[in-house]
Design a protein around this motif. Structure first.
Motif, PDB file in Angstrom:
ATOM      1  N   LYS A 156       0.839  -1.200   0.000  1.00  0.00           N
ATOM      2  CA  LYS A 156       0.000   0.000   0.000  1.00  0.00           C
ATOM      3  C   LYS A 156       0.872   1.248   0.000  1.00  0.00           C
ATOM      4  N   GLY A 157       1.932   1.226   0.814  1.00  0.00           N
ATOM      5  CA  GLY A 157       2.843   2.365   0.862  1.00  0.00           C
ATOM      6  C   GLY A 157       3.537   2.598  -0.468  1.00  0.00           C
ATOM      7  N   LEU A 158       3.929   1.522  -1.133  1.00  0.00           N
ATOM      8  CA  LEU A 158       4.566   1.643  -2.443  1.00  0.00           C
ATOM      9  C   LEU A 158       3.601   2.237  -3.461  1.00  0.00           C
ATOM     10  N   TYR A 159       2.357   1.753  -3.436  1.00  0.00           N
ATOM     11  CA  TYR A 159       1.361   2.295  -4.368  1.00  0.00           C
ATOM     12  C   TYR A 159       1.164   3.799  -4.132  1.00  0.00           C
ATOM     13  N   LEU A 160       0.981   4.184  -2.892  1.00  0.00           N
ATOM     14  CA  LEU A 160       0.726   5.593  -2.575  1.00  0.00           C
ATOM     15  C   LEU A 160       1.937   6.471  -2.897  1.00  0.00           C
ATOM     16  N   HIS A 161       3.134   5.936  -2.704  1.00  0.00           N
ATOM     17  CA  HIS A 161       4.363   6.653  -3.025  1.00  0.00           C
ATOM     18  C   HIS A 161       4.404   7.012  -4.509  1.00  0.00           C
ATOM     19  N   PHE A 162       4.261   5.995  -5.363  1.00  0.00           N
ATOM     20  CA  PHE A 162       4.343   6.232  -6.804  1.00  0.00           C
ATOM     21  C   PHE A 162       3.135   7.019  -7.325  1.00  0.00           C
ATOM     22  N   GLN A 163       1.980   6.793  -6.733  1.00  0.00           N
ATOM     23  CA  GLN A 163       0.789   7.558  -7.121  1.00  0.00           C
ATOM     24  C   GLN A 163       1.001   9.039  -6.850  1.00  0.00           C
ATOM     25  N   ALA A 164       1.539   9.362  -5.679  1.00  0.00           N
ATOM     26  CA  ALA A 164       1.750  10.763  -5.311  1.00  0.00           C
ATOM     27  C   ALA A 164       2.725  11.448  -6.263  1.00  0.00           C
ATOM     28  N   ILE A 165       3.796  10.763  -6.627  1.00  0.00           N
ATOM     29  CA  ILE A 165       4.759  11.348  -7.565  1.00  0.00           C
ATOM     30  C   ILE A 165       4.104  11.594  -8.915  1.00  0.00           C
ATOM     31  N   ALA A 166       3.399  10.585  -9.424  1.00  0.00           N
ATOM     32  CA  ALA A 166       2.761  10.696 -10.741  1.00  0.00           C
ATOM     33  C   ALA A 166       1.725  11.804 -10.783  1.00  0.00           C
ATOM     34  N   GLU A 167       0.991  11.976  -9.693  1.00  0.00           N
ATOM     35  CA  GLU A 167      -0.068  12.994  -9.664  1.00  0.00           C
ATOM     36  C   GLU A 167       0.479  14.412  -9.572  1.00  0.00           C
ATOM     37  N   ASN A 168       1.759  14.558  -9.275  1.00  0.00           N
ATOM     38  CA  ASN A 168       2.355  15.874  -9.147  1.00  0.00           C
ATOM     39  C   ASN A 168       3.176  16.294 -10.363  1.00  0.00           C
ATOM     40  N   THR A 169       3.044  15.545 -11.464  1.00  0.00           N
ATOM     41  CA  THR A 169       3.784  15.881 -12.680  1.00  0.00           C
ATOM     42  C   THR A 169       3.083  15.312 -13.901  1.00  0.00           C
ATOM     43  N   ASP A 170       3.393  15.883 -15.050  1.00  0.00           N
ATOM     44  CA  ASP A 170       2.931  15.314 -16.317  1.00  0.00           C
ATOM     45  C   ASP A 170       4.012  14.462 -16.974  1.00  0.00           C
ATOM     46  N   LEU A 171       5.208  14.438 -16.390  1.00  0.00           N
ATOM     47  CA  LEU A 171       6.289  13.666 -16.976  1.00  0.00           C
ATOM     48  C   LEU A 171       5.996  12.166 -16.909  1.00  0.00           C
ATOM     49  N   GLN A 208       0.934  -7.454  -8.509  1.00  0.00           N
ATOM     50  CA  GLN A 208      -0.410  -6.879  -8.356  1.00  0.00           C
ATOM     51  C   GLN A 208      -0.362  -5.366  -8.120  1.00  0.00           C
ATOM     52  N   THR A 209       0.702  -4.902  -7.458  1.00  0.00           N
ATOM     53  CA  THR A 209       0.860  -3.460  -7.233  1.00  0.00           C
ATOM     54  C   THR A 209       1.287  -2.768  -8.526  1.00  0.00           C
ATOM     55  N   ILE A 210       2.158  -3.412  -9.274  1.00  0.00           N
ATOM     56  CA  ILE A 210       2.588  -2.865 -10.568  1.00  0.00           C
ATOM     57  C   ILE A 210       1.396  -2.729 -11.509  1.00  0.00           C
ATOM     58  N   ILE A 211       0.563  -3.760 -11.541  1.00  0.00           N
ATOM     59  CA  ILE A 211      -0.627  -3.749 -12.411  1.00  0.00           C
ATOM     60  C   ILE A 211      -1.555  -2.598 -12.018  1.00  0.00           C
ATOM     61  N   LYS A 212      -1.751  -2.421 -10.736  1.00  0.00           N
ATOM     62  CA  LYS A 212      -2.601  -1.326 -10.256  1.00  0.00           C
ATOM     63  C   LYS A 212      -2.003   0.034 -10.625  1.00  0.00           C
ATOM     64  N   LEU A 213      -0.694   0.175 -10.452  1.00  0.00           N
ATOM     65  CA  LEU A 213      -0.030   1.436 -10.780  1.00  0.00           C
ATOM     66  C   LEU A 213      -0.050   1.716 -12.283  1.00  0.00           C
ATOM     67  N   SER A 214      -0.066   0.663 -13.090  1.00  0.00           N
ATOM     68  CA  SER A 214      -0.053   0.845 -14.542  1.00  0.00           C
ATOM     69  C   SER A 214      -1.307   1.545 -15.047  1.00  0.00           C
ATOM     70  N   LYS A 215      -2.357   1.554 -14.241  1.00  0.00           N
ATOM     71  CA  LYS A 215      -3.607   2.214 -14.642  1.00  0.00           C
ATOM     72  C   LYS A 215      -3.504   3.736 -14.542  1.00  0.00           C
ATOM     73  N   ILE A 216      -2.479   4.226 -13.832  1.00  0.00           N
ATOM     74  CA  ILE A 216      -2.258   5.672 -13.729  1.00  0.00           C
ATOM     75  C   ILE A 216      -1.653   6.146 -15.048  1.00  0.00           C
TER      76      ILE A 216
END
Length: 294
Positions: free
Chosen positions: A113-128, A146-154
């Motif tokens: 969960k922490g890994l998902y939220l970490h990468f989600q937060a970075i992605a949501e703060n940039t268009d890169l 399963q976390t990678i798959i979930k993150l891939s939807k961002i």
């Protein structure tokens, strides 16, 4: 967007441990000449852990300048602090980098969960575009499929550099991740097998000194010419092994200096120079391969 041989570029330093711009320019031009498909600037091979934030961005900006838009630059922007990754990423938004490479937070050992939220937060703060980087043996945590798959939807998380060593994950991620989600090997030793299973290339340490061969091997493999690709890989396999006999990037910096790509093999503590024993072994192998001839 990215495929083939992508070099995990070393950061050349002078005898005082400062960036050697002359050597950086030389190795960037070496990769342009040998048709390396992209450069990762200041990833873990680029000693990101011992550069402060100003030095970090300075190396990336110099790499961009020397590349002169002739080769895409992927910036290593990972940190074990989410806020620091966001700050570094935002600093580079208008720099001209093609994407960011974000390693899993080291030492903290976050939950999935922490890994998902970490990468989600970075992605949501940039268009890169963001590329995830999983290297459990160095970070102490493992980004599971399963976390990678979930993150891939961002939307702007476009791919994964995988150095888990578990090739069985590739098919699982390919099946359930979004279309066109990039799978890139982070391990030279198994990179060819990774491509044969559906990966798009490798972020390579070996490419620092064998750019021509790594580019050719990946090009052949991506075209389905696996027998020819394996002939090249067999030639390089001893290098793949020797370059990790001591902690990366200790051997590769010594090797790059030995073939004349950089002026010194300087590292920052706590990394130390390559042992005399491994210098001798590497010297014999490199001398037999005529690596710096292209």
């Amino acid at each position: 967007m990215f495929k083939g041989s992508i070099v995990a570029l070393i950061t050349p330093m002078d005898d005082k441990g400062n960036l050697c711009k002359k050597s950086l320019k030389k190795i960037v031009h070496y990769h342009i000449k040998n048709k390396t498909n992209a450069i990762v600037s200041v990833g873990t091979t680029g000693e990101s852990a011992t550069l402060n934030q100003n030095e970090h961005t300075n190396v990336i900006m110099n790499t961009l300048e020397f590349a002169d838009e002739k080769i895409p630059i992927i910036a290593g922007t990972g940190s074990n602090a989410t806020a620091e990754s966001i700050i570094l990423t935002k600093k580079l938004e208008k720099s001209g980098i093609a994407a960011c490479l974000n390693v899993t937070p080291y030492y903290n050992r976050p939950t999935q969960k922490g890994l998902y939220l970490h990468f989600q937060a970075i992605a949501e703060n940039t268009d890169l575009p963001q590329i995830l980087y999983n290297v459990p043996n160095r970070t102490g945590c493992d980004l599971l499929p399963q976390t990678i798959i979930k993150l891939s939807k961002i939307e702007n998380i476009i791919g994964l550099k995988d150095a888990s060593g578990d090739l069985s994950r590739i098919n699982q991620i390919k099946k359930l991740a979004k279309n066109n989600f990039l799978l890139i090997s982070g391990d030279d030793t198994t990179a060819l097998d990774f491509i044969q299973l559906g990966g798009k290339g490798v972020i390579s340490v070996t490419a620092n000194i064998a750019a021509y061969d790594m580019t050719k091997m990946c090009k052949l493999a991506l075209a389905g010419n696996f027998a020819q690709a394996r002939n090249i890989n067999n030639k390089l396999s001893i290098l793949h092994h020797l370059l990790f006999q001591e902690t990366n990037p200790i051997p590769i910096k010594w090797a790059a200096k030995y073939i004349g790509l950089i002026k010194t093999s300087s590292l920052r503590l706590p990394l130390t120079p390559l042992s005399c024993k491994n210098k001798k072994i590497l010297k014999e192998v490199i001398s037999s391969m005529n690596l710096y001839t292209h």
